[in-house]
Design an enzyme around this catalytic site. Structure first.
Site, PDB file in Angstrom:
ATOM      1  N   ASP A   5      30.860  23.951  32.115  1.00 17.02           N
ATOM      2  CA  ASP A   5      29.508  24.079  32.682  1.00 17.02           C
ATOM      3  C   ASP A   5      28.859  25.441  32.401  1.00 17.02           C
ATOM      4  OD1 ASP A   5      29.963  21.613  33.724  1.00 17.02           O
ATOM      5  OD2 ASP A   5      30.224  22.274  35.797  1.00 17.02           O
ATOM      6  N   GLY A  48      27.597  19.431  34.965  1.00 15.23           N
ATOM      7  CA  GLY A  48      26.888  20.552  35.586  1.00 15.23           C
ATOM      8  C   GLY A  48      26.872  20.343  37.080  1.00 15.23           C
ATOM      9  N   GLU A  99      24.921  16.422  36.789  1.00 16.26           N
ATOM     10  CA  GLU A  99      25.602  15.690  37.874  1.00 16.26           C
ATOM     11  C   GLU A  99      25.366  16.277  39.268  1.00 16.26           C
ATOM     12  OE1 GLU A  99      29.753  17.702  36.355  1.00 16.26           O
ATOM     13  OE2 GLU A  99      29.933  15.897  37.560  1.00 16.26           O
ATOM     14  N   TYR A 102      33.204  11.935  30.123  1.00 15.45           N
ATOM     15  CA  TYR A 102      34.597  12.008  29.643  1.00 15.45           C
ATOM     16  C   TYR A 102      34.681  12.033  28.132  1.00 15.45           C
ATOM     17  CZ  TYR A 102      35.960  11.543  34.458  1.00 15.45           C
ATOM     18  OH  TYR A 102      36.122  11.799  35.789  1.00 15.45           O
TER      19      TYR A 102
END
Ligand code: ATP
Ligand code: MG
Length: 482
Positions: A223, A267, A322, A379
Protein backbone atom coordinates in the site's frame (compact mmCIF):
# COMPACT_ATOMS: atom_id res chain seq x y z
CA UNK A 1 13.68 36.15 -19.15
CA UNK A 2 17.08 37.23 -20.22
CA UNK A 3 20.07 35.91 -18.39
CA UNK A 4 21.03 39.30 -17.00
CA UNK A 5 17.74 39.82 -15.20
CA UNK A 6 18.03 36.64 -13.13
CA UNK A 7 18.95 37.50 -9.55
CA UNK A 8 22.36 36.33 -8.51
CA UNK A 9 21.94 34.06 -5.50
CA UNK A 10 25.50 33.01 -4.94
CA UNK A 11 25.20 33.92 -1.28
CA UNK A 12 22.22 31.71 -0.66
CA UNK A 13 24.21 28.81 0.72
CA UNK A 14 25.83 31.09 3.28
CA UNK A 15 22.45 32.32 4.42
CA UNK A 16 21.18 28.83 5.09
CA UNK A 17 24.11 27.35 6.97
CA UNK A 18 23.56 24.76 9.58
CA UNK A 19 20.93 26.11 11.91
CA UNK A 20 19.31 23.00 13.26
CA UNK A 21 21.00 19.85 12.07
CA UNK A 22 19.59 16.86 13.92
CA UNK A 23 21.05 13.48 13.11
CA UNK A 24 18.51 10.86 13.98
CA UNK A 25 20.76 8.29 15.44
CA UNK A 26 20.53 4.61 14.69
CA UNK A 27 21.58 2.47 17.67
CA UNK A 28 24.86 0.67 17.37
CA UNK A 29 25.95 -2.53 19.05
CA UNK A 30 28.93 -0.74 20.54
CA UNK A 31 28.62 2.60 22.22
CA UNK A 32 30.05 3.86 19.01
CA UNK A 33 33.56 4.64 20.11
CA UNK A 34 35.37 6.00 17.06
CA UNK A 35 37.65 2.97 16.70
CA UNK A 36 34.88 0.42 16.93
CA UNK A 37 33.74 -1.68 15.13
CA UNK A 38 37.20 -3.01 14.65
CA UNK A 39 37.44 -5.54 11.85
CA UNK A 40 38.44 -4.45 8.35
CA UNK A 41 35.54 -4.80 5.96
CA UNK A 42 36.08 -7.93 3.84
CA UNK A 43 34.37 -6.41 0.81
CA UNK A 44 37.64 -4.62 0.18
CA UNK A 45 38.87 -7.96 -1.02
CA UNK A 46 35.68 -8.94 -2.83
CA UNK A 47 35.55 -8.88 -6.60
CA UNK A 48 32.42 -6.78 -6.54
CA UNK A 49 34.03 -3.77 -4.93
CA UNK A 50 37.54 -4.18 -6.38
CA UNK A 51 37.33 -1.15 -8.67
CA UNK A 52 34.72 0.98 -6.88
CA UNK A 53 36.18 4.46 -6.47
CA UNK A 54 34.76 5.27 -3.09
CA UNK A 55 33.93 1.96 -1.51
CA UNK A 56 32.92 3.10 1.94
CA UNK A 57 30.30 5.41 3.30
CA UNK A 58 31.63 7.56 6.12
CA UNK A 59 29.70 6.77 9.30
CA UNK A 60 28.85 10.43 9.80
CA UNK A 61 27.37 10.86 6.31
CA UNK A 62 23.68 11.70 6.50
CA UNK A 63 20.60 11.91 4.32
CA UNK A 64 18.19 14.83 4.83
CA UNK A 65 14.54 13.94 5.39
CA UNK A 66 13.36 17.27 4.09
CA UNK A 67 14.88 18.13 0.77
CA UNK A 68 12.99 21.29 -0.18
CA UNK A 69 13.68 23.92 2.43
CA UNK A 70 13.01 27.61 2.59
CA UNK A 71 16.10 29.64 3.22
CA UNK A 72 14.90 30.44 6.75
CA UNK A 73 13.61 27.01 7.68
CA UNK A 74 15.57 24.69 9.97
CA UNK A 75 17.44 21.85 8.31
CA UNK A 76 15.54 19.22 10.28
CA UNK A 77 16.10 15.53 10.70
CA UNK A 78 18.86 13.58 8.95
CA UNK A 79 19.38 9.84 8.86
CA UNK A 80 22.58 7.85 8.56
CA UNK A 81 23.39 7.06 4.98
CA UNK A 82 23.27 3.35 4.20
CA UNK A 83 26.20 1.50 2.68
CA UNK A 84 29.38 -0.42 3.48
CA UNK A 85 31.54 0.86 6.33
CA UNK A 86 35.32 0.66 6.45
CA UNK A 87 35.24 -1.29 9.71
CA UNK A 88 32.71 -3.98 10.51
CA UNK A 89 31.47 -5.26 13.82
CA UNK A 90 31.21 -8.97 13.01
CA UNK A 91 33.84 -11.40 11.83
CA UNK A 92 32.34 -13.18 8.81
CA UNK A 93 32.86 -16.67 10.20
CA UNK A 94 31.12 -15.70 13.43
CA UNK A 95 27.94 -14.47 11.80
CA UNK A 96 24.80 -16.54 12.09
CA UNK A 97 22.00 -14.65 10.36
CA UNK A 98 18.30 -15.38 10.02
CA UNK A 99 15.54 -14.04 7.80
CA UNK A 100 11.80 -13.95 8.54
CA UNK A 101 8.84 -12.66 6.50
CA UNK A 102 5.52 -11.63 8.14
CA UNK A 103 2.16 -10.10 7.16
CA UNK A 104 0.54 -10.06 3.73
CA UNK A 105 2.14 -10.84 0.40
CA UNK A 106 3.78 -8.25 -1.77
CA UNK A 107 5.75 -8.54 -5.03
CA UNK A 108 9.49 -8.58 -4.38
CA UNK A 109 9.74 -10.39 -1.03
CA UNK A 110 11.64 -13.27 -2.63
CA UNK A 111 14.08 -10.89 -4.28
CA UNK A 112 14.87 -9.35 -0.87
CA UNK A 113 15.39 -12.81 0.66
CA UNK A 114 17.64 -13.84 -2.23
CA UNK A 115 19.74 -10.70 -2.09
CA UNK A 116 20.25 -10.83 1.67
CA UNK A 117 21.55 -14.40 1.34
CA UNK A 118 23.71 -13.60 -1.69
CA UNK A 119 24.85 -10.24 -0.29
CA UNK A 120 26.00 -11.81 2.98
CA UNK A 121 27.74 -14.60 1.13
CA UNK A 122 29.34 -12.83 -1.84
CA UNK A 123 30.29 -9.56 -0.17
CA UNK A 124 31.04 -10.69 3.38
CA UNK A 125 31.77 -14.40 3.10
CA UNK A 126 28.94 -15.30 5.49
CA UNK A 127 27.59 -18.77 4.87
CA UNK A 128 25.45 -19.41 7.93
CA UNK A 129 22.00 -18.03 7.12
CA UNK A 130 18.77 -19.53 8.43
CA UNK A 131 15.29 -19.07 7.00
CA UNK A 132 12.61 -18.81 9.74
CA UNK A 133 9.49 -20.31 8.22
CA UNK A 134 5.92 -19.05 8.56
CA UNK A 135 6.38 -15.59 10.11
CA UNK A 136 7.17 -14.68 13.73
CA UNK A 137 5.69 -17.87 15.15
CA UNK A 138 8.22 -19.80 13.04
CA UNK A 139 10.94 -18.79 15.53
CA UNK A 140 9.50 -21.09 18.17
CA UNK A 141 7.16 -23.49 16.40
CA UNK A 142 8.85 -24.55 13.19
CA UNK A 143 12.10 -25.89 11.86
CA UNK A 144 14.51 -23.56 10.17
CA UNK A 145 15.73 -23.83 6.62
CA UNK A 146 19.43 -23.30 5.80
CA UNK A 147 19.70 -20.67 3.06
CA UNK A 148 22.56 -20.66 0.58
CA UNK A 149 22.93 -18.76 -2.71
CA UNK A 150 22.14 -22.03 -4.45
CA UNK A 151 18.90 -22.61 -2.52
CA UNK A 152 17.60 -19.09 -3.24
CA UNK A 153 18.99 -18.78 -6.76
CA UNK A 154 15.68 -18.76 -8.63
CA UNK A 155 13.19 -17.58 -6.04
CA UNK A 156 12.94 -13.98 -7.31
CA UNK A 157 11.10 -15.29 -10.35
CA UNK A 158 8.23 -16.43 -8.16
CA UNK A 159 5.57 -14.42 -6.37
CA UNK A 160 4.76 -14.90 -2.68
CA UNK A 161 7.33 -15.62 -0.01
CA UNK A 162 9.68 -18.58 -0.18
CA UNK A 163 9.77 -18.60 3.63
CA UNK A 164 5.97 -18.42 3.99
CA UNK A 165 4.25 -15.94 6.26
CA UNK A 166 1.60 -15.57 8.98
CA UNK A 167 -0.27 -13.03 11.06
CA UNK A 168 -0.33 -12.95 14.86
CA UNK A 169 1.92 -15.14 16.98
CA UNK A 170 4.40 -12.48 18.00
CA UNK A 171 5.67 -13.58 21.41
CA UNK A 172 8.68 -11.37 22.05
CA UNK A 173 10.17 -13.46 24.85
CA UNK A 174 9.87 -16.74 23.04
CA UNK A 175 11.31 -15.22 19.88
CA UNK A 176 14.33 -13.73 21.66
CA UNK A 177 14.85 -16.95 23.68
CA UNK A 178 15.01 -18.71 20.37
CA UNK A 179 17.41 -16.20 18.85
CA UNK A 180 19.64 -16.74 21.87
CA UNK A 181 19.35 -20.55 21.84
CA UNK A 182 20.23 -20.77 18.18
CA UNK A 183 23.17 -18.39 18.54
CA UNK A 184 21.76 -15.99 15.95
CA UNK A 185 23.48 -12.59 15.84
CA UNK A 186 21.83 -10.93 12.82
CA UNK A 187 18.05 -10.85 12.38
CA UNK A 188 16.55 -9.61 9.11
CA UNK A 189 12.82 -8.95 9.38
CA UNK A 190 10.76 -8.34 6.24
CA UNK A 191 7.23 -7.06 6.77
CA UNK A 192 4.73 -4.21 7.03
CA UNK A 193 3.84 -1.78 9.81
CA UNK A 194 2.80 -4.54 12.24
CA UNK A 195 5.97 -6.50 11.51
CA UNK A 196 8.15 -3.43 12.06
CA UNK A 197 6.43 -2.82 15.44
CA UNK A 198 7.24 -6.45 16.24
CA UNK A 199 10.85 -5.88 15.13
CA UNK A 200 11.07 -2.90 17.51
CA UNK A 201 9.89 -5.16 20.40
CA UNK A 202 12.55 -7.74 19.49
CA UNK A 203 15.24 -5.05 19.33
CA UNK A 204 14.20 -3.69 22.76
CA UNK A 205 14.25 -7.16 24.33
CA UNK A 206 17.61 -7.99 22.74
CA UNK A 207 18.99 -4.77 24.16
CA UNK A 208 17.50 -5.45 27.57
CA UNK A 209 19.23 -8.81 27.67
CA UNK A 210 22.49 -7.23 26.47
CA UNK A 211 22.80 -9.53 23.47
CA UNK A 212 25.15 -8.67 20.63
CA UNK A 213 22.46 -9.15 18.00
CA UNK A 214 21.78 -6.77 15.10
CA UNK A 215 18.08 -6.36 14.28
CA UNK A 216 17.36 -5.00 10.79
CA UNK A 217 13.89 -4.30 9.39
CA UNK A 218 13.09 -4.26 5.68
CA UNK A 219 9.75 -2.49 5.20
CA UNK A 220 7.23 -4.38 3.07
CA UNK A 221 3.89 -2.82 2.28
CA UNK A 222 2.17 -2.98 -1.03
CA UNK A 223 0.00 0.00 0.00
CA UNK A 224 3.03 2.31 0.28
CA UNK A 225 1.78 3.34 3.73
CA UNK A 226 5.12 3.27 5.57
CA UNK A 227 6.23 6.69 6.78
CA UNK A 228 9.55 8.43 6.02
CA UNK A 229 10.68 6.24 3.10
CA UNK A 230 10.09 7.40 -0.46
CA UNK A 231 8.23 4.34 -1.60
CA UNK A 232 7.89 0.72 -0.57
CA UNK A 233 8.99 -2.20 -2.72
CA UNK A 234 6.26 -3.94 -4.71
CA UNK A 235 4.31 -0.71 -5.05
CA UNK A 236 5.40 -0.07 -8.66
CA UNK A 237 4.59 -3.65 -9.59
CA UNK A 238 1.17 -3.34 -7.93
CA UNK A 239 0.37 -0.13 -9.80
CA UNK A 240 1.46 -1.71 -13.06
CA UNK A 241 -0.62 -4.83 -12.42
CA UNK A 242 -3.62 -2.71 -11.39
CA UNK A 243 -3.52 -1.21 -14.89
CA UNK A 244 -4.41 -4.58 -16.30
CA UNK A 245 -7.54 -4.81 -14.15
CA UNK A 246 -8.53 -1.24 -15.00
CA UNK A 247 -7.94 -1.95 -18.66
CA UNK A 248 -10.11 -5.08 -18.49
CA UNK A 249 -12.91 -3.09 -16.82
CA UNK A 250 -12.62 -0.39 -19.46
CA UNK A 251 -12.75 -2.87 -22.33
CA UNK A 252 -15.84 -4.49 -20.81
CA UNK A 253 -17.83 -1.31 -20.16
CA UNK A 254 -16.85 0.29 -23.45
CA UNK A 255 -18.36 -2.62 -25.32
CA UNK A 256 -21.84 -2.39 -23.80
CA UNK A 257 -24.55 0.23 -23.30
CA UNK A 258 -24.32 2.17 -20.03
CA UNK A 259 -21.43 0.12 -18.78
CA UNK A 260 -20.31 0.82 -15.21
CA UNK A 261 -17.01 -0.76 -14.18
CA UNK A 262 -15.94 -0.90 -10.53
CA UNK A 263 -12.35 -1.91 -9.78
CA UNK A 264 -11.43 -2.47 -6.14
CA UNK A 265 -7.75 -1.97 -5.43
CA UNK A 266 -5.65 -2.45 -2.31
CA UNK A 267 -5.25 0.40 0.17
CA UNK A 268 -6.58 -0.12 3.66
CA UNK A 269 -5.64 3.26 5.11
CA UNK A 270 -3.73 4.82 2.24
CA UNK A 271 -5.05 5.25 -1.27
CA UNK A 272 -1.70 5.40 -3.06
CA UNK A 273 -2.25 2.38 -5.34
CA UNK A 274 -5.67 3.69 -6.43
CA UNK A 275 -4.27 7.20 -6.87
CA UNK A 276 -1.23 6.18 -8.92
CA UNK A 277 -3.09 3.55 -10.95
CA UNK A 278 -5.71 6.17 -11.82
CA UNK A 279 -3.13 8.74 -12.81
CA UNK A 280 -1.23 6.19 -14.88
CA UNK A 281 -4.22 4.64 -16.63
CA UNK A 282 -6.35 7.55 -17.85
CA UNK A 283 -9.26 5.12 -18.26
CA UNK A 284 -10.57 5.93 -14.80
CA UNK A 285 -13.39 8.43 -14.39
CA UNK A 286 -13.44 8.50 -10.60
CA UNK A 287 -11.05 7.38 -7.87
CA UNK A 288 -12.23 6.83 -4.29
CA UNK A 289 -9.66 6.54 -1.50
CA UNK A 290 -9.83 6.17 2.31
CA UNK A 291 -8.50 9.66 2.93
CA UNK A 292 -11.28 11.37 0.98
CA UNK A 293 -14.81 10.71 2.26
CA UNK A 294 -17.42 10.51 -0.51
CA UNK A 295 -21.20 10.29 -0.78
CA UNK A 296 -23.65 8.82 -3.24
CA UNK A 297 -26.90 10.78 -3.31
CA UNK A 298 -27.68 14.37 -4.14
CA UNK A 299 -25.82 17.26 -5.64
CA UNK A 300 -22.14 16.66 -6.18
CA UNK A 301 -22.57 13.00 -5.23
CA UNK A 302 -21.30 9.90 -7.02
CA UNK A 303 -24.67 8.92 -8.57
CA UNK A 304 -25.02 12.31 -10.22
CA UNK A 305 -21.48 12.10 -11.59
CA UNK A 306 -22.01 8.58 -12.94
CA UNK A 307 -25.19 9.66 -14.71
CA UNK A 308 -23.41 12.62 -16.30
CA UNK A 309 -20.56 10.45 -17.57
CA UNK A 310 -22.97 7.83 -18.90
CA UNK A 311 -24.77 10.53 -20.86
CA UNK A 312 -21.48 11.82 -22.17
CA UNK A 313 -19.54 8.60 -22.85
CA UNK A 314 -22.02 5.75 -22.31
CA UNK A 315 -19.57 4.12 -19.90
CA UNK A 316 -17.68 4.88 -16.72
CA UNK A 317 -14.86 3.27 -14.71
CA UNK A 318 -14.67 3.82 -10.95
CA UNK A 319 -11.62 2.77 -8.93
CA UNK A 320 -12.18 2.27 -5.22
CA UNK A 321 -9.50 1.58 -2.62
CA UNK A 322 -10.55 -1.13 -0.15
CA UNK A 323 -10.48 1.25 2.83
CA UNK A 324 -12.57 3.99 1.18
CA UNK A 325 -15.83 5.11 2.79
CA UNK A 326 -15.70 2.60 5.64
CA UNK A 327 -17.81 4.72 7.99
CA UNK A 328 -20.34 5.22 5.24
CA UNK A 329 -20.49 1.52 4.41
CA UNK A 330 -20.75 0.63 8.10
CA UNK A 331 -23.91 2.73 8.37
CA UNK A 332 -25.74 0.27 6.17
CA UNK A 333 -24.15 -2.89 7.52
CA UNK A 334 -23.83 -4.31 10.97
CA UNK A 335 -20.66 -4.62 13.00
CA UNK A 336 -17.25 -3.35 12.06
CA UNK A 337 -15.33 -4.95 14.86
CA UNK A 338 -13.99 -8.15 13.39
CA UNK A 339 -10.23 -8.45 13.59
CA UNK A 340 -7.55 -10.64 12.02
CA UNK A 341 -4.95 -12.65 13.94
CA UNK A 342 -2.63 -9.61 14.13
CA UNK A 343 -5.35 -7.37 15.58
CA UNK A 344 -6.01 -5.48 12.35
CA UNK A 345 -9.64 -4.54 11.88
CA UNK A 346 -11.30 -6.41 9.03
CA UNK A 347 -12.74 -4.02 6.49
CA UNK A 348 -16.20 -4.11 5.02
CA UNK A 349 -16.27 -4.85 1.31
CA UNK A 350 -16.74 -1.39 -0.18
CA UNK A 351 -16.53 -2.79 -3.72
CA UNK A 352 -19.55 -5.07 -3.39
CA UNK A 353 -21.44 -2.45 -1.40
CA UNK A 354 -20.80 0.18 -4.06
CA UNK A 355 -21.76 -2.16 -6.90
CA UNK A 356 -25.05 -3.07 -5.19
CA UNK A 357 -25.93 0.55 -4.37
CA UNK A 358 -25.21 1.79 -7.88
CA UNK A 359 -27.23 -1.05 -9.37
CA UNK A 360 -30.21 -0.34 -7.09
CA UNK A 361 -30.10 3.39 -7.73
CA UNK A 362 -30.01 3.20 -11.53
CA UNK A 363 -32.30 0.24 -12.10
CA UNK A 364 -34.89 0.89 -9.37
CA UNK A 365 -34.90 4.64 -8.90
CA UNK A 366 -33.74 5.98 -12.25
CA UNK A 367 -35.26 3.07 -14.24
CA UNK A 368 -32.18 2.93 -16.43
CA UNK A 369 -30.68 -0.11 -18.03
CA UNK A 370 -27.10 -0.47 -16.93
CA UNK A 371 -24.33 -3.06 -17.23
CA UNK A 372 -22.34 -3.45 -14.02
CA UNK A 373 -18.90 -5.10 -14.04
CA UNK A 374 -17.13 -5.56 -10.73
CA UNK A 375 -13.45 -6.55 -10.70
CA UNK A 376 -11.45 -7.32 -7.56
CA UNK A 377 -7.88 -8.13 -8.69
CA UNK A 378 -6.35 -7.98 -5.16
CA UNK A 379 -4.92 -11.50 -4.95
CA UNK A 380 -3.80 -11.48 -8.57
CA UNK A 381 -1.83 -8.30 -7.93
CA UNK A 382 -0.26 -9.51 -4.69
CA UNK A 383 0.82 -12.80 -6.22
CA UNK A 384 2.94 -11.60 -9.13
CA UNK A 385 6.74 -11.50 -9.03
CA UNK A 386 8.21 -8.00 -8.89
CA UNK A 387 8.88 -6.01 -12.04
CA UNK A 388 12.30 -4.80 -13.15
CA UNK A 389 12.41 -1.56 -11.15
CA UNK A 390 11.16 -3.24 -7.96
CA UNK A 391 13.70 -6.03 -8.42
CA UNK A 392 16.52 -3.50 -8.54
CA UNK A 393 15.05 -1.63 -5.59
CA UNK A 394 14.79 -4.87 -3.55
CA UNK A 395 18.44 -5.62 -4.29
CA UNK A 396 19.49 -2.23 -2.94
CA UNK A 397 17.35 -2.64 0.18
CA UNK A 398 18.77 -6.07 0.92
CA UNK A 399 22.39 -5.02 0.36
CA UNK A 400 21.91 -1.88 2.48
CA UNK A 401 20.45 -3.97 5.30
CA UNK A 402 23.41 -6.37 5.12
CA UNK A 403 25.96 -3.51 5.20
CA UNK A 404 24.17 -1.97 8.20
CA UNK A 405 23.98 -5.17 10.24
CA UNK A 406 27.61 -6.07 9.42
CA UNK A 407 28.68 -2.61 10.63
CA UNK A 408 26.87 -3.28 13.92
CA UNK A 409 23.86 -1.02 13.48
CA UNK A 410 20.71 -2.37 15.05
CA UNK A 411 17.05 -1.41 15.58
CA UNK A 412 16.93 0.17 12.14
CA UNK A 413 14.74 0.00 9.10
CA UNK A 414 16.33 0.51 5.74
CA UNK A 415 14.82 2.53 2.94
CA UNK A 416 15.30 5.37 0.48
CA UNK A 417 14.79 8.89 1.80
CA UNK A 418 14.87 11.42 -1.02
CA UNK A 419 16.25 8.66 -3.23
CA UNK A 420 19.29 7.97 -1.00
CA UNK A 421 19.21 4.78 1.01
CA UNK A 422 19.34 5.41 4.75
CA UNK A 423 19.17 3.68 8.14
CA UNK A 424 16.09 4.88 9.98
CA UNK A 425 15.37 4.05 13.66
CA UNK A 426 12.45 1.58 13.56
CA UNK A 427 10.30 3.74 15.84
CA UNK A 428 10.38 6.50 13.23
CA UNK A 429 8.61 4.42 10.63
CA UNK A 430 6.03 2.95 13.01
CA UNK A 431 5.01 6.18 14.77
CA UNK A 432 3.07 7.55 11.84
CA UNK A 433 1.59 6.24 8.65
CA UNK A 434 2.06 7.48 5.14
CA UNK A 435 -1.28 8.59 3.72
CA UNK A 436 -2.40 10.58 0.70
CA UNK A 437 -2.61 14.21 1.81
CA UNK A 438 -5.66 15.80 0.25
CA UNK A 439 -3.98 19.16 0.65
CA UNK A 440 -0.90 18.09 -1.32
CA UNK A 441 -0.52 18.62 -5.03
CA UNK A 442 -0.73 14.93 -5.97
CA UNK A 443 -4.43 14.68 -5.11
CA UNK A 444 -5.08 17.93 -6.96
CA UNK A 445 -3.31 16.43 -9.98
CA UNK A 446 -5.65 13.46 -9.85
CA UNK A 447 -8.76 15.65 -9.59
CA UNK A 448 -7.45 17.66 -12.52
CA UNK A 449 -6.85 14.51 -14.53
CA UNK A 450 -10.19 12.76 -13.91
CA UNK A 451 -12.31 15.88 -13.41
CA UNK A 452 -14.24 13.95 -10.78
CA UNK A 453 -16.14 15.57 -7.90
CA UNK A 454 -13.99 16.43 -4.90
CA UNK A 455 -16.82 15.56 -2.45
CA UNK A 456 -15.64 18.47 -0.36
CA UNK A 457 -19.15 19.22 0.86
CA UNK A 458 -19.41 15.66 2.16
CA UNK A 459 -20.19 16.92 5.67
CA UNK A 460 -23.34 18.72 4.60
CA UNK A 461 -24.40 16.04 2.15
CA UNK A 462 -24.37 13.01 4.41
CA UNK A 463 -24.02 14.60 7.79
CA UNK A 464 -20.75 15.39 9.49
CA UNK A 465 -21.05 12.26 11.56
CA UNK A 466 -20.41 9.77 8.78
CA UNK A 467 -17.41 11.69 7.48
CA UNK A 468 -16.11 11.95 11.01
CA UNK A 469 -16.72 8.23 11.54
CA UNK A 470 -14.60 7.50 8.48
CA UNK A 471 -11.77 9.66 9.71
CA UNK A 472 -12.04 8.19 13.25
CA UNK A 473 -12.01 4.70 11.84
CA UNK A 474 -8.87 5.41 9.86
CA UNK A 475 -7.23 6.97 12.91
CA UNK A 476 -8.18 4.05 15.14
CA UNK A 477 -6.79 1.60 12.64
CA UNK A 478 -3.35 3.06 13.09
CA UNK A 479 -3.22 1.76 16.63
CA UNK A 480 -3.45 -1.95 16.11
CA UNK A 481 -2.58 -4.06 19.08
CA UNK A 482 -2.14 -7.78 19.44
P1 ATP B 1 0.65 -5.93 6.01
O1 ATP B 1 -0.29 -5.08 6.80
O2 ATP B 1 1.35 -5.18 4.92
O3 ATP B 1 0.07 -7.21 5.54
P2 ATP B 1 1.96 -6.24 8.53
O4 ATP B 1 3.37 -6.50 8.90
O5 ATP B 1 1.38 -4.95 9.01
O6 ATP B 1 1.85 -6.38 6.96
P3 ATP B 1 0.41 -7.77 10.40
O7 ATP B 1 -0.32 -9.05 10.21
O8 ATP B 1 -0.31 -6.62 10.96
O9 ATP B 1 1.04 -7.46 8.99
O10 ATP B 1 1.65 -8.06 11.37
C1 ATP B 1 2.64 -9.00 11.04
C2 ATP B 1 3.25 -9.61 12.28
O11 ATP B 1 3.65 -8.60 13.20
C3 ATP B 1 2.28 -10.52 13.02
O12 ATP B 1 2.94 -11.72 13.28
C4 ATP B 1 1.93 -9.76 14.28
O13 ATP B 1 1.79 -10.63 15.37
C5 ATP B 1 3.12 -8.85 14.49
N1 ATP B 1 2.72 -7.57 15.09
C6 ATP B 1 1.78 -6.71 14.63
N2 ATP B 1 1.64 -5.64 15.44
C7 ATP B 1 2.52 -5.82 16.45
C8 ATP B 1 2.86 -5.07 17.64
N3 ATP B 1 2.28 -3.92 17.93
N4 ATP B 1 3.80 -5.58 18.45
C9 ATP B 1 4.39 -6.77 18.19
N5 ATP B 1 4.12 -7.52 17.11
C10 ATP B 1 3.20 -7.06 16.24
MG1 MG C 1 -0.23 -3.77 8.29
Amino acid sequence: VSRQTLPIRAQLSDETVDDGFVLDDVPHLTNFLPDLPSYPNPIQKSQAYAIVKQTFVRPEDAVAQKIVVHKDSPRGVHFRRAGPREKVYFKSEEVRACIVTCGGLCPGINTVIREIVCGLNYMYGVDDVLGIQGGYRGFYSKNTLPLTPKVVNDIHKRGGTFLRTSRGGHDTHKIVDNIQDRGINQVYIIGGDGTQRGAARIYEEVEKRGLQVAVAGIPKTIDNDIAVIDKSFGFDTAVEEAQRAINAAHVEVESVENGIGIVKLMGRYSGFIALFATLASRDVDCCLIPESPFYLEGKGGLFEFIEERLKENRHIVVVVAEGAGQGYVAQSMHGIDEKDASGNRLLLDVGLWLTQNIKDHFTKERKMEINMKYIDPTYMIRAVPSNASDNIYCTLLAQSAVHGAMAGYTGFTVGPVNSRHAYIPISHVTETQNTVKLTDRMWARLLASTNQPSFLNCDEAIGGKVCKDTIDLINNMKITSI
